[in-house]
Write an enzyme that holds these catalytic residues in place. Structure first.
Site, PDB file in Angstrom:
ATOM      1  N   ASP A   1      -1.905  10.821   3.646  1.00 39.41           N
ATOM      2  CA  ASP A   1      -1.408  11.936   5.307  1.00 39.41           C
ATOM      3  C   ASP A   1      -0.497  10.763   6.268  1.00 39.41           C
ATOM      4  OD1 ASP A   1      -3.390   9.964   5.628  1.00 39.41           O
ATOM      5  OD2 ASP A   1      -3.682  11.189   7.616  1.00 39.41           O
TER       6      ASP A   1
ATOM      7  N   TYR B   1       3.725   0.817   5.038  1.00 37.14           N
ATOM      8  CA  TYR B   1       2.293   1.042   4.543  1.00 37.14           C
ATOM      9  C   TYR B   1       2.997   2.602   3.459  1.00 37.14           C
ATOM     10  CZ  TYR B   1      -2.162   4.513   2.487  1.00 37.14           C
ATOM     11  OH  TYR B   1      -2.506   4.587   1.883  1.00 37.14           O
TER      12      TYR B   1
ATOM     13  N   ILE C   1      -1.670  -2.621 -13.149  1.00 37.25           N
ATOM     14  CA  ILE C   1      -0.914  -1.790 -13.277  1.00 37.25           C
ATOM     15  C   ILE C   1       1.096  -2.386 -13.295  1.00 37.25           C
ATOM     16  CG2 ILE C   1      -2.816   0.303 -11.842  1.00 37.25           C
ATOM     17  CD1 ILE C   1      -0.707   0.229  -9.672  1.00 37.25           C
TER      18      ILE C   1
ATOM     19  N   TYR D   1      -2.570  -0.349  -2.174  1.00 37.46           N
ATOM     20  CA  TYR D   1      -1.911  -1.588  -1.620  1.00 37.46           C
ATOM     21  C   TYR D   1      -2.638  -0.604  -0.157  1.00 37.46           C
ATOM     22  CZ  TYR D   1      -0.658  -5.859   1.564  1.00 37.46           C
ATOM     23  OH  TYR D   1      -0.875  -6.389   2.483  1.00 37.46           O
ATOM     24  N   THR D   2      -3.532  -0.851   0.534  1.00 35.47           N
ATOM     25  CA  THR D   2      -4.675   0.125   0.840  1.00 35.47           C
ATOM     26  C   THR D   2      -4.859  -0.398   2.583  1.00 35.47           C
ATOM     27  OG1 THR D   2      -6.372   0.077   1.200  1.00 35.47           O
ATOM     28  CG2 THR D   2      -5.618   1.745   0.357  1.00 35.47           C
TER      29      THR D   2
HETATM   30  N1  NDP Z   1      -9.049   4.121   2.270  1.00 33.46           N
HETATM   31  C1  NDP Z   1      -8.414   5.822   2.919  1.00 33.46           C
HETATM   32  O1  NDP Z   1      -8.212   5.712   3.532  1.00 33.46           O
HETATM   33  C2  NDP Z   1      -7.529   6.272   2.379  1.00 33.46           C
HETATM   34  C3  NDP Z   1      -6.540   5.853   0.937  1.00 33.46           C
HETATM   35  N2  NDP Z   1      -5.065   6.906   0.267  1.00 33.46           N
HETATM   36  C4  NDP Z   1      -5.523   6.312  -0.430  1.00 33.46           C
HETATM   37  O2  NDP Z   1      -6.287   7.095  -2.502  1.00 33.46           O
HETATM   38  C5  NDP Z   1      -5.986   5.975  -2.921  1.00 33.46           C
HETATM   39  C6  NDP Z   1      -7.056   4.817  -3.303  1.00 33.46           C
HETATM   40  O3  NDP Z   1      -7.391   4.233  -1.679  1.00 33.46           O
HETATM   41  P1  NDP Z   1      -9.372   3.734  -1.548  1.00 33.46           P
HETATM   42  O4  NDP Z   1      -9.592   3.534  -2.875  1.00 33.46           O
HETATM   43  O5  NDP Z   1      -9.563   3.446  -0.421  1.00 33.46           O
HETATM   44  O6  NDP Z   1      -8.130   1.767  -1.720  1.00 33.46           O
HETATM   45  P2  NDP Z   1      -9.208   0.599  -2.101  1.00 33.46           P
HETATM   46  O7  NDP Z   1      -7.950  -0.565  -0.647  1.00 33.46           O
HETATM   47  O8  NDP Z   1     -10.983   1.523  -1.929  1.00 33.46           O
HETATM   48  O9  NDP Z   1      -8.826   0.465  -3.961  1.00 33.46           O
HETATM   49  C7  NDP Z   1      -7.555   0.868  -3.747  1.00 33.46           C
HETATM   50  C8  NDP Z   1      -8.181  -0.206  -5.507  1.00 33.46           C
HETATM   51  O10 NDP Z   1      -6.523  -0.057  -6.321  1.00 33.46           O
HETATM   52  C9  NDP Z   1      -7.295  -2.255  -6.190  1.00 33.46           C
HETATM   53  N3  NDP Z   1      -5.570  -2.704  -7.030  1.00 33.46           N
HETATM   54  C10 NDP Z   1      -4.783  -3.390  -6.186  1.00 33.46           C
HETATM   55  N4  NDP Z   1      -3.511  -3.535  -6.754  1.00 33.46           N
HETATM   56  C11 NDP Z   1      -3.903  -3.363  -7.802  1.00 33.46           C
HETATM   57  C12 NDP Z   1      -2.974  -3.846  -9.529  1.00 33.46           C
HETATM   58  N5  NDP Z   1      -2.294  -4.313  -9.562  1.00 33.46           N
HETATM   59  N6  NDP Z   1      -3.784  -3.122 -10.461  1.00 33.46           N
HETATM   60  C13 NDP Z   1      -4.737  -2.471 -10.177  1.00 33.46           C
HETATM   61  N7  NDP Z   1      -5.610  -2.241  -9.512  1.00 33.46           N
HETATM   62  C14 NDP Z   1      -5.190  -2.651  -7.848  1.00 33.46           C
HETATM   63  C15 NDP Z   1      -7.385  -2.842  -5.717  1.00 33.46           C
HETATM   64  O11 NDP Z   1      -9.243  -4.069  -6.314  1.00 33.46           O
HETATM   65  P3  NDP Z   1      -8.747  -5.301  -5.247  1.00 33.46           P
HETATM   66  O12 NDP Z   1     -10.076  -4.746  -4.151  1.00 33.46           O
HETATM   67  O13 NDP Z   1      -9.581  -6.747  -6.363  1.00 33.46           O
HETATM   68  O14 NDP Z   1      -7.093  -5.522  -4.037  1.00 33.46           O
HETATM   69  C16 NDP Z   1      -8.445  -2.180  -5.171  1.00 33.46           C
HETATM   70  O15 NDP Z   1      -9.794  -1.815  -6.210  1.00 33.46           O
HETATM   71  C17 NDP Z   1      -4.952   4.864  -2.507  1.00 33.46           C
HETATM   72  O16 NDP Z   1      -3.708   5.419  -3.081  1.00 33.46           O
HETATM   73  C18 NDP Z   1      -4.803   5.292  -0.886  1.00 33.46           C
HETATM   74  O17 NDP Z   1      -3.603   4.422  -0.913  1.00 33.46           O
HETATM   75  C19 NDP Z   1      -5.073   7.999   1.110  1.00 33.46           C
HETATM   76  C20 NDP Z   1      -5.577   8.128   2.586  1.00 33.46           C
HETATM   77  C21 NDP Z   1      -6.562   7.487   2.779  1.00 33.46           C
HETATM   78  C1  TDO Z   2     -12.291  -0.314  14.857  1.00 33.19           C
HETATM   79  C2  TDO Z   2     -11.551   0.338  15.576  1.00 33.19           C
HETATM   80  C3  TDO Z   2     -10.413   1.067  15.224  1.00 33.19           C
HETATM   81  N1  TDO Z   2      -9.503   1.535  15.630  1.00 33.19           N
HETATM   82  C4  TDO Z   2      -8.575   2.871  15.640  1.00 33.19           C
HETATM   83  C5  TDO Z   2      -7.248   2.145  14.911  1.00 33.19           C
HETATM   84  C6  TDO Z   2      -6.892   3.185  14.460  1.00 33.19           C
HETATM   85  O1  TDO Z   2      -5.530   3.634  15.109  1.00 33.19           O
HETATM   86  C7  TDO Z   2      -7.772   3.790  13.167  1.00 33.19           C
HETATM   87  C8  TDO Z   2      -8.285   3.777  12.075  1.00 33.19           C
HETATM   88  O2  TDO Z   2      -8.202   2.367  11.829  1.00 33.19           O
HETATM   89  P1  TDO Z   2      -9.025   2.440  10.949  1.00 33.19           P
HETATM   90  O3  TDO Z   2      -7.578   0.198  10.665  1.00 33.19           O
HETATM   91  O4  TDO Z   2      -9.985   1.847  10.213  1.00 33.19           O
HETATM   92  O5  TDO Z   2      -8.104   2.915   9.654  1.00 33.19           O
HETATM   93  P2  TDO Z   2      -6.853   3.016   9.115  1.00 33.19           P
HETATM   94  O6  TDO Z   2      -7.002   2.137   7.775  1.00 33.19           O
HETATM   95  O7  TDO Z   2      -5.298   3.004   9.752  1.00 33.19           O
HETATM   96  O8  TDO Z   2      -6.611   4.461   7.902  1.00 33.19           O
HETATM   97  C9  TDO Z   2      -6.071   4.762   7.275  1.00 33.19           C
HETATM   98  O9  TDO Z   2      -5.667   4.687   6.241  1.00 33.19           O
HETATM   99  C10 TDO Z   2      -5.002   4.759   5.255  1.00 33.19           C
HETATM  100  C11 TDO Z   2      -5.222   3.784   3.949  1.00 33.19           C
HETATM  101  C12 TDO Z   2      -4.662   5.620   5.233  1.00 33.19           C
HETATM  102  O10 TDO Z   2      -4.318   6.689   3.612  1.00 33.19           O
HETATM  103  C13 TDO Z   2      -4.895   7.046   6.322  1.00 33.19           C
HETATM  104  O11 TDO Z   2      -5.473   7.922   6.292  1.00 33.19           O
HETATM  105  C14 TDO Z   2      -5.942   6.549   7.104  1.00 33.19           C
HETATM  106  O12 TDO Z   2      -7.412   6.675   6.049  1.00 33.19           O
HETATM  107  O13 TDO Z   2      -9.060   3.502  14.671  1.00 33.19           O
HETATM  108  C15 TDO Z   2     -10.221   1.530  17.459  1.00 33.19           C
HETATM  109  O14 TDO Z   2      -9.446   2.496  18.766  1.00 33.19           O
HETATM  110  N2  TDO Z   2     -11.004   1.916  17.973  1.00 33.19           N
HETATM  111  C16 TDO Z   2     -12.102   0.273  16.758  1.00 33.19           C
HETATM  112  O15 TDO Z   2     -12.700  -0.605  17.480  1.00 33.19           O
END
Ligand code: NDP
Ligand code: TDO
Length: 285
Positions: free
Chosen positions: A104, A127, A39, A63-64
């Site tokens: 969130d 983030y 992207i 970027y997560t």
């Molecule tokens: N995971 C969570 O707990 C939460 C996620 N979200 C949001 O939900 C959405 C989806 O998250 P999720 O599927 O879990 O995240 P993931 O990290 O699993 O997936 C993100 C994907 O984006 C790809 N990516 C990174 N950089 C680029 C780029 N330049 N061009 C194209 N693709 C790229 C990554 O590829 P690669 O693996 O090769 O780097 C990866 O496959 C995100 O917008 C995230 O912010 C919101 C709340 C909670």
């Molecule tokens: C592994 C572990 C985590 N934790 C805590 C750390 C943190 O506060 C919480 C969740 O940890 P994680 O690192 O798995 O989750 P985290 O990556 O912080 O999750 C977040 O990801 C991004 C992408 C989002 O957008 C959010 O909504 C949320 O899902 O649990 C413990 O207390 N004990 C443990 O053993």
């Protein structure tokens, strides 16, 4: 129907969307992992949009890595802000509607009532800040957008808290888990299905929506439910945030109010524990 393109297709949500597409025989959905569609590469985006002329674009690319982002803000900004903006610009040029996923973690966690779309976003980490800036960039460029803020995504795919707990729970006798951070888990399959609700509705009620599962829990209670449902025997200890230092600060309260999404799309949202039962059942199949 014109196609739907899913960017970031090999991530967790992208794979859940693919699963929903396959199970329901949905046509015209094109899945592009980063290797096929970066992207940040505007020239190749132009070719992709010209070729497919998508009706909808779903941006799952992000970027997560919440902790890593603190020391890699430039990369997080590029992907979460510039990347999102690039897609919005292409959507505008090609007449596509953009479904953009946010988090969130745009909230600061200092308000203890379910957060509405009108509540002020005040991120406390890189983030969350880049995700908020990405939302603003999309909304600035393109009226025809749905920004979906979700939280605590988990599923049978990729890395997530539920899979980490299942792994650690099987390896260790005891785990310490933060009990004073409160939010709502979201089964990414439920979110994937909701994305098709938006598409199928042809709604023009563009804007920002909150979508998580129903209910409220802490990471500790979420972990306890994961262990109870899966039958993993491990002692889980509730701890305070200050007893589990992490590079990034996380909001202590990020429960989202979902009245707007329920009213607009006339949907019922599954309760988080019911969806967790479904997910663990699928993991254990
Ligand atoms: N995971 C969570 O707990 C939460 C996620 N979200 C949001 O939900 C959405 C989806 O998250 P999720 O599927 O879990 O995240 P993931 O990290 O699993 O997936 C993100 C994907 O984006 C790809 N990516 C990174 N950089 C680029 C780029 N330049 N061009 C194209 N693709 C790229 C990554 O590829 P690669 O693996 O090769 O780097 C990866 O496959 C995100 O917008 C995230 O912010 C919101 C709340 C909670
Ligand atoms: C592994 C572990 C985590 N934790 C805590 C750390 C943190 O506060 C919480 C969740 O940890 P994680 O690192 O798995 O989750 P985290 O990556 O912080 O999750 C977040 O990801 C991004 C992408 C989002 O957008 C959010 O909504 C949320 O899902 O649990 C413990 O207390 N004990 C443990 O053993």
């Amino acid at each position: 129907m014109n196609s739907i393109i899913v960017f970031g297709a090999s991530g967790q949500l992208g794979r859940c969307i693919k699963n929903v597409v396959e199970l329901n025989n949905i046509d015209n959905v094109i899945f592009l992992p980063e290797a096929e569609a970066d992207i940040l590469d505007t020239e190749s985006l132009e070719k992709i949009f010209s070729k497919h002329k998508p009706a909808y674009v779903v941006n799952c690319a992000a970027y997560t890595a919440v902790d890593k982002a603190e020391d890699d803000a430039g990369t997080a900004h590029k992907i979460n802000v510039t990347g999102a903006e690039n897609l919005a610009i292409k959507c505008k040029a090609h007449g596509s509607v953009m479904i953009h996923i946010s988090t969130d973690f745009v909230f600061g966690g200092d308000v203890a009532h379910p957060l509405t779309e009108a509540d002020e976003a005040k991120p406390i980490g890189v983030y969350g800040q880049t995700k908020l800036d990405g939302e603003l960039a999309v909304a600035e460029v393109l009226n025809e957008h749905f920004i979906i803020r979700t939280g605590w995504l988990y599923s049978e795919y990729a890395n997530n808290f539920a899979k980490t707990m299942l792994k650690l729970g099987a390896e260790r006798d005891e785990l310490n888990i933060i009990a004073d951070q409160v939010g709502t888990p979201t089964y990414a399959i439920d979110l994937a299905k909701f994305i098709f609700t938006i598409v199928n509705s042809s709604s023009q009620a563009y804007g920002t929506y909150h979508y998580s599962n129903e209910g409220v829990t802490s990471w500790f209670d979420f972990a306890r439910a994961i262990f109870d449902i899966s039958g993993v025997k491990v002692k889980a200890n509730p701890i305070r945030t200050d007893q589990y230092p992490t590079r990034a600060k996380r909001p202590s309260y990020s429960v989202m109010d979902k009245s707007k999404v329920k009213q607009t799309f006339n949907i019922e949202i599954p309760y988080w524990r019911d969806s967790l039962v479904t997910c663990i059942g699928r993991i254990q199949q």
